[in-house]
Scaffold this active site. Structure first.
Site, PDB file in Angstrom:
ATOM      1  N   SER A  58       0.805  -1.190  -0.139  1.00  0.00           N
ATOM      2  CA  SER A  58      -0.001  -0.047  -0.044  1.00  0.00           C
ATOM      3  C   SER A  58       0.816   1.402   0.102  1.00  0.00           C
ATOM      4  CB  SER A  58      -1.024   0.138   1.224  1.00  0.00           C
ATOM      5  OG  SER A  58      -2.248  -0.883   0.791  1.00  0.00           O
ATOM      6  N   LYS A  87       0.017   3.742  -2.501  1.00  0.00           N
ATOM      7  CA  LYS A  87      -0.978   4.717  -2.472  1.00  0.00           C
ATOM      8  C   LYS A  87      -0.332   6.343  -2.290  1.00  0.00           C
ATOM      9  CE  LYS A  87      -4.330   1.804  -0.644  1.00  0.00           C
ATOM     10  NZ  LYS A  87      -4.593   0.798   0.528  1.00  0.00           N
ATOM     11  N   SER A  97      -5.790   3.579   5.023  1.00  0.00           N
ATOM     12  CA  SER A  97      -5.272   2.803   3.778  1.00  0.00           C
ATOM     13  C   SER A  97      -6.282   2.172   2.921  1.00  0.00           C
ATOM     14  CB  SER A  97      -4.162   1.731   4.241  1.00  0.00           C
ATOM     15  OG  SER A  97      -3.507   1.282   3.102  1.00  0.00           O
ATOM     16  N   LYS A 115       3.428   6.568   4.960  1.00  0.00           N
ATOM     17  CA  LYS A 115       2.583   5.525   4.712  1.00  0.00           C
ATOM     18  C   LYS A 115       3.122   4.053   5.079  1.00  0.00           C
ATOM     19  CE  LYS A 115      -1.233   4.207   2.850  1.00  0.00           C
ATOM     20  NZ  LYS A 115      -1.109   2.898   3.728  1.00  0.00           N
TER      21      LYS A 115
END
Length: 305
Positions: free
Chosen positions: A63, A66, A124, A241
């Site tokens: 992820s 992203k 997320s 992140k």
């Protein structure tokens, strides 16, 4: 990543992290030893490399993908962050089918692009990523728009000189196994994204409460917690992140500011990602505070990634 796998990894890592030895003051000047399969640390002001481990080896990124999703959205000409987007059932169906992390966006709700960025980066939300790809891609069908958006992600990677990065996904869930980057490339991407004030504001937020209009004209309250436990744990941490996947392992792109110095780092496939990030930051700042770090707990029911 699946919620069960992500949660299991997060719990296991969180249990072990606090007991992991870190650098003592006498060792602060020495480069840290980290468990990551790949790692990179740079000075945000200059882009200068401060630390690296297999910096140019391609790896899946889960992820942390992203970051590019947000970067593409924020670079749109004439972007209106208050533009309303209607949540489609397809976004929820996708999350259910993939067992993916979610912002629990409800069908028919009208949310702003700004809210979608929070939903993307804090819990997320793969549903938020889908909504953004569907909104900012071009084409007559949803699949065409998503393909177009992923194309924009790859074009942006090329524009930024990320020669070892390729996307086949808007959220990191890769079916073809062609969603990869390197620690160096991912740190460069994060540095680029952090130039946007909206991005910086979003990724440093540990919790946010947002209100959306429902399909019947009512008001829905969304509460999202940031999966990045470095926030509120390491002094000066302000992003960026998490990511966890079966092949990618636990990943973290992180940032911290102390005084007038900001550092950005990456660890890929690291079961001790928070401790290792703190050790790398300490190395860059010339401090030894990682040994006293205690991870900010996530509330019961919050997404893990």
């Amino acid at each position: 990543m699946t919620l069960r796998k992500a949660a299991a990894i997060a719990v296991t890592a969180g249990t072990v992290l606090l007991a992991t030895p870190v650098a003592s003051p006498a060792q602060a000047a020495n480069a840290p030893t980290v468990s990551a399969k790949g790692a990179y640390l740079l000075d945000n002001a200059t882009g200068t490399k401060l630390f690296s481990k297999y910096a140019d080896t391609k790896r899946p990124m889960a992820s942390t993908t992203k970051i590019m999703t947000a970067r593409v959205v924020l670079s749109q000409t004439g972007l209106d962050l208050d533009r309303k987007v209607t949540i489609r059932q397809a976004y929820r169906d996708y999350v259910t089918a993939e067992g993916a992390s979610t912002a629990d966006l409800r069908t028919g709700d009208r949310v702003t692009v700004r809210q979608l960025l929070y939903a993307l980066m804090l819990p997320s939300g793969c549903d938020a990523a889908y909504a953004l790809a569907d909104t900012f891609g071009t084409g007559d069908t949803r699949s065409a728009r998503v393909k177009s958006f992923i194309g924009k992600m790859n074009k942006k990677a090329a524009d930024l000189g990320l020669t070892n990065t390729h996307f086949d996904s808007f959220d990191g869930i890769s079916t073809a196994g062609a969603n990869h980057t390197t620690p160096r490339d991912l740190a460069k991407l994060a540095r680029s994204a952090m130039k946007y004030s909206t991005f910086r504001t979003v990724v440093k937020t540990a919790k946010t409460v947002r209100y959306a209009t429902t399909s019947t004209g009512g008001t829905r309250t969304y509460t999202w917690y940031n999966t990045n436990q470095l926030l509120g744990s390491y002094s000066g941490a302000n992003g960026i992140k998490t990511g966890t996947g079966t092949s990618a392992g636990p990943c973290l792109v992180f940032s911290a500011t102390r005084g007038d110095k900001t550092l950005i780092g990456v660890v890929l496939n690291d079961g001790y990602r928070y401790t290792d990030a703190a050790k790398m930051l300490d190395y860059g700042f010339g401090t030894s505070t990682a040994s006293t770090m205690r991870l900010r707990p996530l509330p019961t029911g919050a997404q893990r990634d």
